[in-house]
Design a protein around this motif. Sequence first.
Motif, mmCIF file in Angstrom:
data_model
loop_
_atom_site.group_PDB
_atom_site.id
_atom_site.type_symbol
_atom_site.label_atom_id
_atom_site.label_comp_id
_atom_site.label_asym_id
_atom_site.label_seq_id
_atom_site.Cartn_x
_atom_site.Cartn_y
_atom_site.Cartn_z
ATOM 1 N N LYS A 257 0.837 -1.209 0.000
ATOM 2 C CA LYS A 257 0.000 0.000 0.000
ATOM 3 C C LYS A 257 0.866 1.251 0.000
ATOM 4 O O LYS A 257 0.594 2.227 -0.734
ATOM 5 N N LEU A 258 1.928 1.248 0.810
ATOM 6 C CA LEU A 258 2.840 2.387 0.875
ATOM 7 C C LEU A 258 3.548 2.594 -0.459
ATOM 8 O O LEU A 258 3.671 3.739 -0.940
ATOM 9 N N LYS A 260 2.515 1.792 -3.377
ATOM 10 C CA LYS A 260 1.553 2.292 -4.349
ATOM 11 C C LYS A 260 1.303 3.783 -4.168
ATOM 12 O O LYS A 260 1.221 4.549 -5.141
ATOM 13 N N GLU A 261 1.205 4.240 -2.906
ATOM 14 C CA GLU A 261 0.994 5.656 -2.624
ATOM 15 C C GLU A 261 2.185 6.478 -3.077
ATOM 16 O O GLU A 261 2.024 7.570 -3.661
ATOM 17 N N LEU A 262 3.403 5.982 -2.815
ATOM 18 C CA LEU A 262 4.604 6.694 -3.242
ATOM 19 C C LEU A 262 4.678 6.778 -4.759
ATOM 20 O O LEU A 262 5.093 7.810 -5.328
ATOM 21 N N TYR A 263 4.277 5.705 -5.425
ATOM 22 C CA TYR A 263 4.300 5.695 -6.890
ATOM 23 C C TYR A 263 3.301 6.707 -7.444
ATOM 24 O O TYR A 263 3.607 7.446 -8.397
ATOM 25 N N ASN A 264 2.113 6.773 -6.852
ATOM 26 C CA ASN A 264 1.091 7.721 -7.305
ATOM 27 C C ASN A 264 1.551 9.167 -7.091
ATOM 28 O O ASN A 264 1.314 10.046 -7.947
ATOM 29 N N GLN A 265 2.197 9.418 -5.972
ATOM 30 C CA GLN A 265 2.718 10.753 -5.698
ATOM 31 C C GLN A 265 3.788 11.146 -6.717
ATOM 32 O O GLN A 265 3.845 12.276 -7.199
#
Length: 271
Positions: A257-258, A260-265
């Motif tokens: 989950k982390l 994925k969030e970093l990738y989206n950012q």
Amino acid sequence: MNILKKTNESLIFKISIAAVLSIFFIYIMAIYLNSNNENISFFGQFGDSFGVLNSLFTGLGFSGLITTIYIQQKQLKQQAIENLKRENENASLFNLESILSAYTEAEILLEDKNNDRATWIRAGRLLKHAKQLEPNLIPIHKIRLETKQLKIRSSFSALLSSKAPHFFYGIHADQAKSLEEAVDIIGDFYEIDGMNYAPFSCIIPEASIKAVWEAGEWPSEYTDPLGKGFNDDEKRKLKFRYSNILLHIQHMHDYKKLKKELYNQKQKKQI
């Protein structure tokens, strides 16, 4: 299934007997109630009734015959279906045994990692024949075959991926170390009865290599029997006896989950 059939047939027989007796009783009671003279008239009509009852029993007997023929035809049809199913199972089992035998023999032929042309041709033919028989298997036999193919795929895949390109020219390892050296060895022409021939008899055929490659590949329609991971109810059960596994699963999910969030950012910043 057989017990259920016998129960149904017995029930039909009992109902038929009960129906005949009921009709007989109703008929006698009707004669008695409609009789003006309770003694002579009743017994006279009672005697005449046997002709009618004889016709009635004849009709019931014919109906029983038709019912018996229907039941027998149904049983014969069911027996034919069962026989066909048994024949298909036996044929599938025979094909499965032939496929397993072919895979085993092909594996034995190549287990020493040789590059003998004749050996590879034989192994390739065995694998092709096995592949041709696979569509004739019933589902339960396909599952049994899959357990064998799991091992076959690993061994054949490792065999093909571990060999140098010149290996497939059929040249011994101490004769050539590269494609150029292998070609130099087999490229010399020789003469027989005035005709020039190239000694390609040692090269492993491409079709044989393909047969081994196919046996080592995962099919595109393959469905992983493992399925998905733990559901919420199963995770609650893990908590009591396998807390270490539960911690690993939770950490892995949090990590994904982390990431994925970093990738989206990162993607947003690039925009």
